[in-house]
Design an enzyme around this catalytic site. Sequence first.
Site, PDB file in Angstrom:
ATOM      1  N   HIS A 188      35.081  29.714  18.139  1.00  0.00           N
ATOM      2  CA  HIS A 188      35.678  29.051  19.418  1.00  0.00           C
ATOM      3  C   HIS A 188      36.666  30.072  20.150  1.00  0.00           C
ATOM      4  O   HIS A 188      36.305  30.085  21.579  1.00  0.00           O
ATOM      5  CB  HIS A 188      36.407  27.762  19.113  1.00  0.00           C
ATOM      6  CG  HIS A 188      37.080  27.188  20.159  1.00  0.00           C
ATOM      7  ND1 HIS A 188      36.599  25.857  20.937  1.00  0.00           N
ATOM      8  CD2 HIS A 188      38.371  27.282  20.773  1.00  0.00           C
ATOM      9  CE1 HIS A 188      37.570  25.712  21.892  1.00  0.00           C
ATOM     10  NE2 HIS A 188      38.602  26.589  21.770  1.00  0.00           N
ATOM     11  N   GLU A 189      37.411  30.810  19.610  1.00  0.00           N
ATOM     12  CA  GLU A 189      38.167  31.675  20.123  1.00  0.00           C
ATOM     13  C   GLU A 189      37.548  32.709  20.746  1.00  0.00           C
ATOM     14  O   GLU A 189      37.858  33.243  21.965  1.00  0.00           O
ATOM     15  CB  GLU A 189      39.410  32.209  19.290  1.00  0.00           C
ATOM     16  CG  GLU A 189      40.250  31.086  18.456  1.00  0.00           C
ATOM     17  CD  GLU A 189      40.815  30.045  19.786  1.00  0.00           C
ATOM     18  OE1 GLU A 189      41.240  30.587  20.821  1.00  0.00           O
ATOM     19  OE2 GLU A 189      41.065  28.781  19.656  1.00  0.00           O
TER      20      GLU A 189
ATOM     21  N   HIS B 139      36.127  32.046  24.039  1.00  0.00           N
ATOM     22  CA  HIS B 139      36.974  32.089  25.349  1.00  0.00           C
ATOM     23  C   HIS B 139      36.898  33.357  25.968  1.00  0.00           C
ATOM     24  O   HIS B 139      36.753  33.712  27.163  1.00  0.00           O
ATOM     25  CB  HIS B 139      38.389  31.643  24.875  1.00  0.00           C
ATOM     26  CG  HIS B 139      38.652  30.157  24.594  1.00  0.00           C
ATOM     27  ND1 HIS B 139      38.587  29.559  25.787  1.00  0.00           N
ATOM     28  CD2 HIS B 139      39.327  29.419  23.756  1.00  0.00           C
ATOM     29  CE1 HIS B 139      38.660  28.164  25.476  1.00  0.00           C
ATOM     30  NE2 HIS B 139      39.368  28.315  24.100  1.00  0.00           N
TER      31      HIS B 139
ATOM     32  N   GLU C 108      37.840  24.687  27.429  1.00  0.00           N
ATOM     33  CA  GLU C 108      37.852  24.183  25.650  1.00  0.00           C
ATOM     34  C   GLU C 108      36.431  23.692  25.551  1.00  0.00           C
ATOM     35  O   GLU C 108      35.976  23.919  24.393  1.00  0.00           O
ATOM     36  CB  GLU C 108      38.997  23.046  25.869  1.00  0.00           C
ATOM     37  CG  GLU C 108      40.104  23.652  25.588  1.00  0.00           C
ATOM     38  CD  GLU C 108      40.646  24.691  24.457  1.00  0.00           C
ATOM     39  OE1 GLU C 108      39.894  24.418  23.511  1.00  0.00           O
ATOM     40  OE2 GLU C 108      41.332  25.710  24.963  1.00  0.00           O
TER      41      GLU C 108
END
Length: 274
Positions: free
Chosen positions: A132-133, A136, A195
């Site tokens: 997920h990070e 980004h 997100e």
Amino acid sequence: MPTRRPHPLRVLLVPLLLSAALLGTGCEESPTGRKQIALVPDAQMTALGEQGFAELLRSLPLNDDPDVRAYVGCVAEALVDALPQPHGRWSIAVFDDPTPNAFALPGGKIGVHIGMLQVARTPDQLAAVIAHEIAHVLADHSNERLTQELAVQGGLMLVDLFAEEPGSLKHEVLRGALGIGAEYGLLLPYSRTHEREADRIGRDLMAQAGFNPRASVMLWRNMAAAGGGQPLAFLSTHPTHDTRMNELAEGMDQAVVVYRQARAAGRTPACALP
């Protein structure tokens, strides 16, 4: 007392920035096909990421357990190896901080707080966090957010520049309304968009790396149990836990297909819990 006027260079910067934003609309797309405006040069974003990571390394204690560091490194490296080539070198740090947090910065920097291992309890769940990070960064969200904040500041400068009565109550009310409108009408909704997008990209990345994407839903169940109450979605930069789990589940069947193909192709990360 003489009225304070903006510096000439700042006055020139505002229309240039806003014009560039308008001209750039629709010229770039995120990995999911979403139109985005990201005007800060990549080299500058990389420099900012490296500077921020270096500051964190100076200010936060690092975890010194070799088993923990090997475990987190194993998961992160498996995800990085699944990135499109060329992906460059990524640095990974485990911080001795009990808060459940993780991040990735432009320039290939990954940080994980030791407290995250209390919530992400399996290698697949930790992969969901780190993927997920990384997502980004892949989607250039930091650049997009910085561009938005610069545009907001440019709008506030224009209000100051063309105010009929600088410093008056009318001017301050208008300026405050613009700031609040920008925050709740632009910056926070974009953050929720980021997100959601990172959830989708991260789920698919972990599947490509050979981690079970179903663990992404379980991770948010753990986060919901650990976090208790949270702000209403409208006033939060993050979707609610239920929203995240429902949206992750929507594309899960295809992600599982990718996961099985990755495993069949030999992507079978064996990251041992510490």
